[in-house]
Design a protein around this motif. Structure first.
Motif, mmCIF file in Angstrom:
data_model
loop_
_atom_site.group_PDB
_atom_site.id
_atom_site.type_symbol
_atom_site.label_atom_id
_atom_site.label_comp_id
_atom_site.label_asym_id
_atom_site.label_seq_id
_atom_site.Cartn_x
_atom_site.Cartn_y
_atom_site.Cartn_z
ATOM 1 N N GLY A 76 0.801 -1.222 0.000
ATOM 2 C CA GLY A 76 0.000 0.000 0.000
ATOM 3 C C GLY A 76 0.831 1.267 0.000
ATOM 4 N N SER A 77 1.965 1.245 0.705
ATOM 5 C CA SER A 77 2.803 2.449 0.740
ATOM 6 C C SER A 77 3.409 2.736 -0.633
ATOM 7 N N ASP A 78 3.710 1.708 -1.388
ATOM 8 C CA ASP A 78 4.229 1.899 -2.747
ATOM 9 C C ASP A 78 3.153 2.498 -3.648
ATOM 10 N N VAL A 79 1.940 2.024 -3.498
ATOM 11 C CA VAL A 79 0.838 2.553 -4.311
ATOM 12 C C VAL A 79 0.565 4.002 -3.946
ATOM 13 N N THR A 80 0.626 4.316 -2.651
ATOM 14 C CA THR A 80 0.440 5.707 -2.223
ATOM 15 C C THR A 80 1.517 6.609 -2.824
ATOM 16 N N ALA A 81 2.766 6.158 -2.782
ATOM 17 C CA ALA A 81 3.861 6.960 -3.332
ATOM 18 C C ALA A 81 3.686 7.161 -4.828
ATOM 19 N N ALA A 82 3.226 6.124 -5.529
ATOM 20 C CA ALA A 82 3.005 6.245 -6.973
ATOM 21 C C ALA A 82 1.890 7.231 -7.256
ATOM 22 N N ALA A 83 0.806 7.156 -6.489
ATOM 23 C CA ALA A 83 -0.303 8.093 -6.679
ATOM 24 C C ALA A 83 0.149 9.524 -6.411
ATOM 25 N N GLU A 84 0.954 9.715 -5.387
ATOM 26 C CA GLU A 84 1.420 11.072 -5.055
ATOM 27 C C GLU A 84 2.282 11.654 -6.165
ATOM 28 N N ALA A 85 3.083 10.813 -6.813
ATOM 29 C CA ALA A 85 3.900 11.301 -7.927
ATOM 30 C C ALA A 85 3.019 11.761 -9.086
ATOM 31 N N ILE A 86 2.022 10.948 -9.426
ATOM 32 C CA ILE A 86 1.118 11.321 -10.517
ATOM 33 C C ILE A 86 0.313 12.561 -10.143
ATOM 34 N N HIS A 87 -0.112 12.625 -8.889
ATOM 35 C CA HIS A 87 -0.877 13.787 -8.428
ATOM 36 C C HIS A 87 -0.077 15.080 -8.577
ATOM 37 N N ALA A 88 1.222 15.006 -8.318
ATOM 38 C CA ALA A 88 2.051 16.205 -8.455
ATOM 39 C C ALA A 88 2.017 16.723 -9.887
ATOM 40 N N GLY A 89 2.020 15.801 -10.864
ATOM 41 C CA GLY A 89 1.936 16.220 -12.259
ATOM 42 C C GLY A 89 0.579 16.785 -12.608
ATOM 43 N N ILE A 90 -0.485 16.123 -12.114
ATOM 44 C CA ILE A 90 -1.831 16.624 -12.371
ATOM 45 C C ILE A 90 -1.990 18.019 -11.787
ATOM 46 N N ARG A 91 -1.536 18.197 -10.555
ATOM 47 C CA ARG A 91 -1.664 19.504 -9.912
ATOM 48 C C ARG A 91 -0.882 20.575 -10.667
ATOM 49 N N ALA A 92 0.291 20.224 -11.161
ATOM 50 C CA ALA A 92 1.101 21.205 -11.899
ATOM 51 C C ALA A 92 0.350 21.720 -13.119
ATOM 52 N N PHE A 93 -0.255 20.825 -13.888
ATOM 53 C CA PHE A 93 -1.000 21.254 -15.077
ATOM 54 C C PHE A 93 -2.272 22.021 -14.703
ATOM 55 N N VAL A 94 -3.052 21.480 -13.761
ATOM 56 C CA VAL A 94 -4.339 22.096 -13.428
ATOM 57 C C VAL A 94 -4.151 23.484 -12.831
ATOM 58 N N GLU A 95 -3.140 23.670 -12.014
ATOM 59 C CA GLU A 95 -2.933 24.949 -11.348
ATOM 60 C C GLU A 95 -2.095 25.919 -12.163
ATOM 61 N N SER A 96 -1.632 25.517 -13.330
ATOM 62 C CA SER A 96 -0.834 26.402 -14.181
ATOM 63 C C SER A 96 -1.744 27.317 -14.983
ATOM 64 N N ASP A 97 -1.123 28.248 -15.717
ATOM 65 C CA ASP A 97 -1.885 29.092 -16.641
ATOM 66 C C ASP A 97 -1.633 28.665 -18.089
ATOM 67 N N ILE A 98 -1.332 27.392 -18.275
ATOM 68 C CA ILE A 98 -1.136 26.849 -19.626
ATOM 69 C C ILE A 98 -2.388 26.095 -20.036
ATOM 70 N N PRO A 99 -3.110 26.548 -21.055
ATOM 71 C CA PRO A 99 -4.270 25.788 -21.519
ATOM 72 C C PRO A 99 -3.832 24.439 -22.097
ATOM 73 N N VAL A 100 -4.554 23.401 -21.724
ATOM 74 C CA VAL A 100 -4.225 22.037 -22.159
ATOM 75 C C VAL A 100 -5.412 21.471 -22.930
ATOM 76 N N VAL A 101 -5.151 20.947 -24.119
ATOM 77 C CA VAL A 101 -6.180 20.267 -24.903
ATOM 78 C C VAL A 101 -5.805 18.795 -24.988
#
Length: 321
Positions: A76-101
């Motif tokens: 479970g800790s490995d899965v949590t760490a993997a999710a957190e890594a992906i979340h960091a990327g999602i947050r970077a795009f969503v909170e940026s001012d770069i429009p994404v299509v």
């Protein structure tokens, strides 16, 4: 360098391509770290004006790579760490001012929904299909699905998709607001959308995206204050000055033109059928406003700046507080 996700810079366009077609682009441990690193790199680059997210193979993304999770000895800790890594990327795009299509084909399942909704404008193929299926394997939503899905379709429909074993076709996804458009060739249409953003008021599109995304997680008063600061900052940019001047000039020309003579038998206030003002034809002032809005885009009389391949005079982050 990993090739699970491909990255190409084409001028001001950042193209990110999921590249595990044999695994239906399911996000494995290494691929998740690659996603995070690319997202942080792209959103930190002031020369990027827009991003395009697509995928190779028959599916856009089948979510997390459950086979890898099951066969790698992960806990479970490995899965949590993997999710957190992906979340960091999602947050970077969503909170940026770069429009994404995003160009989406085939299946979008589980966490793939969250990755898809990282994009601000989603174009789905006519045969695209959307499912949750978390509970089918005894897991709970991740990759932003519990937040981004209800933001897109509403809480009731989000819960319906998560609590039932239901598959949405493209038409239903469009009706729900899960995707922005349906296209026979979503890749080509995504190219057109990205080109439109880059050829026009790129900075204005960027701030519109940022304000809407940020507004969902802030108090109304804070949103209003940010809007006021941002429109003032935008007004002082060369891009806005050219377009505002062109709009004003076109409006003056249109309003100064003599009005067309009234049709024989027409009387004041009864130009529509049955004398109803709701059915009257547009007057000169309304036609002028429409024409001026169209003319506001720089033309031969007011040449537009070159399509941006580099940041504007001020880097994107300086346009807002």
């Amino acid at each position: 360098m990993s090739d699970s996700i491909l990255y190409v810079r084409e001028g001001a366009l950042a193209r990110v391509t999921f590249n595990r077609p044999s695994a239906l682009n399911a996000m494995g441990f290494e691929m998740g770290r690659r996603w995070r690193d690319l997202a942080l790199e792209i959103t930190a680059d002031p020369g990027v004006g827009t991003a395009l997210l697509d995928a190779r193979g028959p599916a856009f993304c089948a979510g997390g790579d459950v086979i890898e999770m099951a066969s790698s000895g992960a806990d479970g800790s490995d899965v949590t760490a993997a999710a957190e890594a992906i979340h960091a990327g999602i947050r970077a795009f969503v909170e940026s001012d770069i429009p994404v299509v995003a160009a989406v084909q085939g299946a979008v399942a589980g966490g793939g929904l969250g990755l898809m909704l990282t994009a601000d404008y989603v174009i789905a193929a006519t045969r695209a299909r959307f499912v949750s299926r978390y509970a089918n394997i005894g897991l709970s939503p991740d990759l932003g699905v519990s937040t981004l899905l209800p933001a897109a379709v509403g809480q009731t429909r989000a819960l319906r998709l998560l609590l039932q074993d239901e598959t949405l076709d493209a038409e239903t996804a469009l009706d729900w607001g899960l995707v922005s458009e349906i296209a026979d060739d979503p890749a080509q249409r995504a190219e057109e959308v990205a080109a439109f953003w880059l050829a026009n008021a790129t900075g204005a599109f960027a701030q519109a995206k940022r304000l809407v995304r940020a507004g969902a997680r802030r108090a109304f008063a804070e949103n209003l204050a940010d809007e006021a600061r941002t429109i003032g900052a935008r007004f002082d940019t060369p891009e806005a000055q050219i377009r505002v001047s062109a709009f004003a000039a076109a409006s003056r020309v249109k309003t100064a033109a003599p009005a067309a003579p009234a049709a024989p038998g027409a009387s004041e206030g009864s130009r529509g059928s049955g004398g109803s003002r709701g059915a009257e034809t547009p007057d000169a002032s309304s036609e002028s406003a429409i024409s001026a809005a169209s003319a506001a885009a720089p033309s031969a009389a007011a040449p537009a700046p070159e399509p941006p391949t580099a940041p504007e005079t001020s880097p994107r982050p300086q346009e807002h507080a």
